[in-house]
Design a protein around this motif. Sequence first.
Motif, mmCIF file in Angstrom:
data_model
loop_
_atom_site.group_PDB
_atom_site.id
_atom_site.type_symbol
_atom_site.label_atom_id
_atom_site.label_comp_id
_atom_site.label_asym_id
_atom_site.label_seq_id
_atom_site.Cartn_x
_atom_site.Cartn_y
_atom_site.Cartn_z
ATOM 1 N N ASP A 190 0.866 -1.178 0.000
ATOM 2 C CA ASP A 190 0.000 0.000 0.000
ATOM 3 C C ASP A 190 0.907 1.235 0.000
ATOM 4 O O ASP A 190 1.528 1.559 1.011
ATOM 5 N N ARG A 191 1.001 1.887 -1.153
ATOM 6 C CA ARG A 191 1.952 2.992 -1.292
ATOM 7 C C ARG A 191 1.594 4.188 -0.417
ATOM 8 O O ARG A 191 2.457 4.903 0.051
ATOM 9 N N ARG A 192 0.311 4.407 -0.215
ATOM 10 C CA ARG A 192 -0.067 5.582 0.579
ATOM 11 C C ARG A 192 0.260 5.381 2.052
ATOM 12 O O ARG A 192 0.722 6.281 2.726
ATOM 13 N N ARG A 193 0.013 4.190 2.546
ATOM 14 C CA ARG A 193 0.328 3.911 3.955
ATOM 15 C C ARG A 193 1.784 3.494 4.140
ATOM 16 O O ARG A 193 2.267 3.422 5.250
ATOM 17 N N PRO A 241 -7.729 4.938 -0.937
ATOM 18 C CA PRO A 241 -8.176 3.762 -1.692
ATOM 19 C C PRO A 241 -7.860 2.462 -0.942
ATOM 20 O O PRO A 241 -6.754 2.299 -0.434
ATOM 21 N N ASP A 242 -8.830 1.585 -0.860
ATOM 22 C CA ASP A 242 -8.663 0.351 -0.091
ATOM 23 C C ASP A 242 -9.025 -0.884 -0.895
ATOM 24 O O ASP A 242 -9.673 -1.800 -0.377
ATOM 25 N N GLY A 243 -8.638 -0.930 -2.139
ATOM 26 C CA GLY A 243 -8.901 -2.131 -2.938
ATOM 27 C C GLY A 243 -7.779 -3.139 -2.734
ATOM 28 O O GLY A 243 -6.610 -2.757 -2.645
ATOM 29 N N CYS A 244 -8.125 -4.426 -2.665
ATOM 30 C CA CYS A 244 -7.070 -5.417 -2.486
ATOM 31 C C CYS A 244 -6.540 -5.916 -3.832
ATOM 32 O O CYS A 244 -5.716 -6.817 -3.874
ATOM 33 N N TRP A 245 -7.045 -5.331 -4.917
ATOM 34 C CA TRP A 245 -6.455 -5.507 -6.247
ATOM 35 C C TRP A 245 -6.800 -4.256 -7.056
ATOM 36 O O TRP A 245 -7.791 -3.570 -6.760
ATOM 37 N N TYR A 246 -6.006 -3.987 -8.068
ATOM 38 C CA TYR A 246 -6.225 -2.797 -8.877
ATOM 39 C C TYR A 246 -7.631 -2.781 -9.474
ATOM 40 O O TYR A 246 -8.120 -3.810 -9.933
ATOM 41 N N GLY A 247 -8.231 -1.626 -9.468
ATOM 42 C CA GLY A 247 -9.517 -1.453 -10.138
ATOM 43 C C GLY A 247 -10.718 -1.816 -9.294
ATOM 44 O O GLY A 247 -11.844 -1.708 -9.762
ATOM 45 N N CYS A 248 -10.518 -2.272 -8.055
ATOM 46 C CA CYS A 248 -11.680 -2.621 -7.245
ATOM 47 C C CYS A 248 -12.215 -1.377 -6.558
ATOM 48 O O CYS A 248 -11.705 -0.956 -5.522
ATOM 49 N N THR A 249 -13.240 -0.819 -7.141
ATOM 50 C CA THR A 249 -13.824 0.406 -6.585
ATOM 51 C C THR A 249 -14.714 0.119 -5.373
ATOM 52 O O THR A 249 -15.193 1.044 -4.738
ATOM 53 N N GLN A 260 -13.569 -1.234 -2.698
ATOM 54 C CA GLN A 260 -12.666 -0.663 -1.683
ATOM 55 C C GLN A 260 -12.998 -1.098 -0.261
ATOM 56 O O GLN A 260 -13.024 -0.268 0.651
ATOM 57 N N CYS A 261 -13.246 -2.376 -0.060
ATOM 58 C CA CYS A 261 -13.702 -2.786 1.274
ATOM 59 C C CYS A 261 -12.566 -3.283 2.166
ATOM 60 O O CYS A 261 -12.811 -3.684 3.296
ATOM 61 N N ALA A 262 -11.332 -3.267 1.649
ATOM 62 C CA ALA A 262 -10.217 -3.792 2.447
ATOM 63 C C ALA A 262 -9.754 -2.717 3.436
ATOM 64 O O ALA A 262 -8.742 -2.062 3.249
ATOM 65 N N LYS A 263 -10.531 -2.544 4.493
ATOM 66 C CA LYS A 263 -10.296 -1.426 5.414
ATOM 67 C C LYS A 263 -9.133 -1.713 6.359
ATOM 68 O O LYS A 263 -8.732 -2.862 6.548
ATOM 69 N N SER A 264 -8.636 -0.641 6.965
ATOM 70 C CA SER A 264 -7.471 -0.802 7.830
ATOM 71 C C SER A 264 -7.534 0.173 9.009
ATOM 72 O O SER A 264 -7.956 1.318 8.856
ATOM 73 N N VAL A 265 -7.133 -0.329 10.180
ATOM 74 C CA VAL A 265 -6.937 0.543 11.346
ATOM 75 C C VAL A 265 -5.461 0.913 11.332
ATOM 76 O O VAL A 265 -4.596 0.035 11.438
ATOM 77 N N ASP A 266 -5.166 2.202 11.182
ATOM 78 C CA ASP A 266 -3.763 2.623 11.042
ATOM 79 C C ASP A 266 -3.230 3.265 12.316
ATOM 80 O O ASP A 266 -3.988 3.748 13.146
ATOM 81 N N ARG A 267 -1.925 3.238 12.422
ATOM 82 C CA ARG A 267 -1.189 3.810 13.565
ATOM 83 C C ARG A 267 -1.743 3.276 14.892
ATOM 84 O O ARG A 267 -1.953 4.017 15.860
ATOM 85 N N TYR A 268 -1.956 1.984 14.918
ATOM 86 C CA TYR A 268 -2.443 1.326 16.128
ATOM 87 C C TYR A 268 -1.237 0.900 16.976
ATOM 88 O O TYR A 268 -0.324 0.228 16.475
ATOM 89 N N THR A 269 -1.218 1.292 18.233
ATOM 90 C CA THR A 269 -0.107 0.912 19.122
ATOM 91 C C THR A 269 -0.452 -0.386 19.830
ATOM 92 O O THR A 269 -1.454 -0.466 20.556
ATOM 93 N N LEU A 270 0.374 -1.376 19.593
ATOM 94 C CA LEU A 270 0.105 -2.696 20.183
ATOM 95 C C LEU A 270 0.288 -2.661 21.697
ATOM 96 O O LEU A 270 1.206 -2.013 22.211
ATOM 97 N N ARG A 271 -0.579 -3.376 22.395
ATOM 98 C CA ARG A 271 -0.589 -3.308 23.859
ATOM 99 C C ARG A 271 -0.007 -4.543 24.522
ATOM 100 O O ARG A 271 0.209 -4.557 25.731
ATOM 101 N N THR A 272 0.157 -5.608 23.745
ATOM 102 C CA THR A 272 0.582 -6.879 24.348
ATOM 103 C C THR A 272 1.604 -7.567 23.438
ATOM 104 O O THR A 272 1.860 -7.121 22.319
ATOM 105 N N GLY A 273 2.122 -8.666 23.938
ATOM 106 C CA GLY A 273 2.882 -9.595 23.098
ATOM 107 C C GLY A 273 4.259 -9.116 22.684
ATOM 108 O O GLY A 273 4.761 -8.093 23.170
ATOM 109 N N PRO A 274 4.880 -9.836 21.772
ATOM 110 C CA PRO A 274 6.277 -9.555 21.411
ATOM 111 C C PRO A 274 6.463 -8.208 20.721
ATOM 112 O O PRO A 274 7.583 -7.705 20.677
ATOM 113 N N TYR A 275 5.401 -7.639 20.172
ATOM 114 C CA TYR A 275 5.534 -6.353 19.462
ATOM 115 C C TYR A 275 4.893 -5.209 20.244
ATOM 116 O O TYR A 275 4.581 -4.164 19.671
#
Lengths: 725, 66
Positions: free
Chosen positions: A218-221, A335-343, A345-360
Motif C-alpha cells: 500500500d503505497r499511501r500507507r 483507496p482500499d482495494g485489495c487488487w487494482y480497479g476494485c472500486t 474498496q472494502c479492504a479497510k485498515s486501522v492505522d497507527r495502532y499501538t500494540l498493547r501486548t505480546g512480542p511487538y
Amino acid sequence: MNVYQNPYNVAKMKEAHKLLTELTYEKQPLKMGYANRTLHINVSENTITSKPVTQEMKDVFTGGRGFDMKLLWDATNENTKWDSPENEIVIAAGAMGGITQYPGAGKSIVCGISPLTGAPVDSNVGGYFGPYLKFSGWDAIEVQGIAEKDIIIFIDGDAGKIQIFEAPEEDVNSHLLAEQMCDMFAKNEQEKKAIATVSAGVAAEHSFFGCLNFSFYDRRRQVARLKQAGRGGLGTLFRHKKIKGIVCKFSQLQADSNHVADLDRIKEIAADYHRELYEEDDKQCDMRHVGTAHLVELMNDYDLLPTHNYKFGRHDKAQKITSHVWREMFTQGIPDGCWYGCTMQCAKSVDRYTLRTGPYKGDIVSVDGPEYETAAAFGANMGIFDPHFIVEANFYCDTYGIDTISWGTGMSFVMECYENGIINKEITGGYDLSFGRGEEAIEMLHKMARGEGFGKIIGLGIRRMKKLFVEEYGADAAFLQDIGMECKGMEYSEYVTKESLAMQGGYGLALKGAQHDEAWLIFMDMVNNQIPTFEDKAEALHYFPMFRTWFGLQGLCKLPWNDVEPADNGETDEPAKVPKHLQNYVDLFNAITGNNIDQQELILQSERVYNFQRVFNLRLGFGTRKHDEIPYRSAGPVTNEEYLSREERYDKQLKEKYGWDPTGKSVDERRLKMRFFREEAYQKLCDAVYDRRGWDNNGVPTIEKITELGLANSGVMEVLKKYYQ
Amino acid sequence: MNIMVNGESMAWQPGMKVRDILNIRNYTFKMLVIKVNGTLVKRAQWDSYRIPEHAEVSVIHLISGG
Ligand code: SF4
C-alpha cells in the motif's frame, strides 16, 4: 508506515541466504486469460518444472480452484495425509484473474489437503500474488515436499527466474516478512508494489488452523497489507513444509496483461458497474466506508449474531462493536482495494495502532480489518465487546498466521466448556477463560504462538479438543458434540442458523466444512420465506453453491456480485441472483477468453469442479452423509437456557408448525420435542439436496451424473466403484 | 384483523403504513423490496403507503451475501 522498536536488517538476511536451486524460463505473453502452463516445485528435492495446460484441462476444470483440485488430485493418492510429503499447496488465479477494469478480479485460490479436516480445502484470498503469478507466466503453482530448513521461493516474473534459497534470518511472522520481502526485492519504494508475498506465522506451527497471508504493498500507507486465506489450516501446511515465504515480483502490469479477446467490451461492462457502485453503495451496504463490518448491527437486529458460542443471536452490548465504531477506527478517504480497479474498496485498515501486548508491544502498526467475521467472533461470540481487543487479536492472528474464524469459534467453545466446569484453572494453567475475559484470551493467543500450555491445546481445533476433553477430563461426549460448532472438522463461521434450515444445509452440506461461502440463505429462508419447501431449499442449495464456486474458478471476489445491487434489482424475477451482475460475469468471461458461454454453461463449469471435489473427498474417506452431520446447536436450542431465551418463538413453532401442543409441558420435554422435529427436518433436507445435485442418498455422486459432467475418467470411476460395489 | 407479512400473520391496525411493519418487525436492513398485494411500493412511499386490511405483504431482503 509501521514503526518498530526492533528494526530488522535486510542486508544481514541476504548474506545468510544459501541458493538451493534456480530455473531461468522463457517468458511468453498470456493468451486470453491463460498462461497455458503451470509451475511445479518440489522443496524436498529442490526441483522446479513446468507443466503444460491442455485444452482438456481448461474444458473440464476451467481454471483457478478447478486447476488447483486437478493438480492436487494428480499429485496425491488415497493414502495421502495432510503431513505427507506429496501433499501440496496449490495456488491459482483463474482466467479472469488480474483484469483491472471490473472490480474484484484479483483473487488467488489456494488448495491443499487440510490439516484441520483431512480433506481437500479451498480458500479464496485477495492481495496481488495470484495475478502476478499468472502474468509471470504461470496459471498455477504447486509446492510439494518438505524442505530441510526454512526456505523462501522467489519467482521473478520480470527476469523470468525462479529461485529457492535457505533463509534462516527472515522473520516468520507475516507483517514483518511481507515488508522484508519488499525491502529485499524491490529496487526502490516505487517498485515495492511489484512484490507480492505469501506467508504464514509462528502460531501456524502450533495449531491446525494456520492461515496464509497474501500481501500487497500500500503505497499511501507505506506498509505491506495482508489478506488472509483463512480456512482449513493451509498456513499450518505451509510451515510444515518449512516455507517462510513465496514471493512473486512483477512490475509490468498493463491494462491488458491478460491479452483478452475483447477489451472494449470489458471496459463497457465495467463502466456501467462502477457508475452503479458509486450511486448505490452509500445507500446499500456502505462497503467503501466500513467494509463487511456493516453486518454486525444487521446480524444483531435479526438475531443472527453468534453470541456466547452461538447460544444466542443478539446481545445488549453489540452496539459497542457495530459499524459506527469501525467507521471511526478505519482510515477513511484512502483507496482500499485489495487488487487494482476494485472500486468497492472494502479492504479497510486501522492505522497507527499501538500494540498493547505480546512480542511487538509498543510497535505502531496498520491492522487489516477487522472484517465482520472477526468482529463477530471476537466480540460477540467470545463476549468481549471491546474494539481494542478485537483489533489487537486481529493483528496477532494475522501475523502469527492464525485463522480468526477458527480461533474465535474455538475460543467460544472453550469458554462455554470453562463455564460448564468441563475445564478449569488447573487445566488452563491458571487462566479464567469465562466469556468476556479479553486479557486471558489474548494471552492464549500468545501462548499458541509459542507452542505453550493451553494456548496450544486450543490450536488443536474443536474436533480434536472434543476428543481430548472426553478422554482426559471425562467430559460428556454428546454434550460436546452438541455445542462444538464444527462440521467436517472445520469451525463454523459467524452466523446463527437455528431458524434457517436452508442455512443449516449451507454449512453442513458445504464440501470443505462449515464455511458460508457456498451459500448464504438466511434472509431468503428465515426472513423472506421465499423457499418454504424442502424442494425450494434444495434448489437454492444447488444453485448458489454452484454459482459461487464459479468465483473460485475465475479468481473473482464474491462481494461485487451482491454487496451492491442495481437500483432496480428488486423488480427482476430473481433478485437473489442479481441477474444483471450474473450476466456481466457471463459477458466478461466471453470477452476475456473468446468463448461463448451462457448462464447454464457457467453453472456447468462449476458443477464439474464441485462434483470432482466431492469425489476427491470420497477418495480420502470423507464425503458421505455422515460427514454432512451438523452439531445440534446449529439446528436448535441445546440447553434449557437457550430454549427459555426464545420460549415464545419455540412454543409457537411446536404448536403451529409441528402440530404438537406444548401447554403444560416441562422445558425439557419441549426442548427435546423441538430437537426431534428439527433433526428430522435436517435429514429430509439432505435427501432433497442430494437428489437435486444428482447424488445418491448417501451423498455420493451417481455414475450417471459423473458421466454427464464428463468426469468419468479412470481415477474418478475407481473411487466411485468402491461406493457402488 | 390480520395481514400476512412474508407468509406470517401479523395484527393489522387502522392507518397502518409500510414503515410501521418495518418497525414492528425490526426490519432494519436497507436493501428491501416491498410489495403490498403484489404492487411494488417504492422507498419514497414507505412512510405514507397505507396497508389495507387482509393485505399480503412481502418484504424481500435482497442480500444473498455473507
Ligand atoms: S470487494 Fe473488497 S475484498 Fe473484494 S476485491 Fe474488492 S477490496 Fe478486495
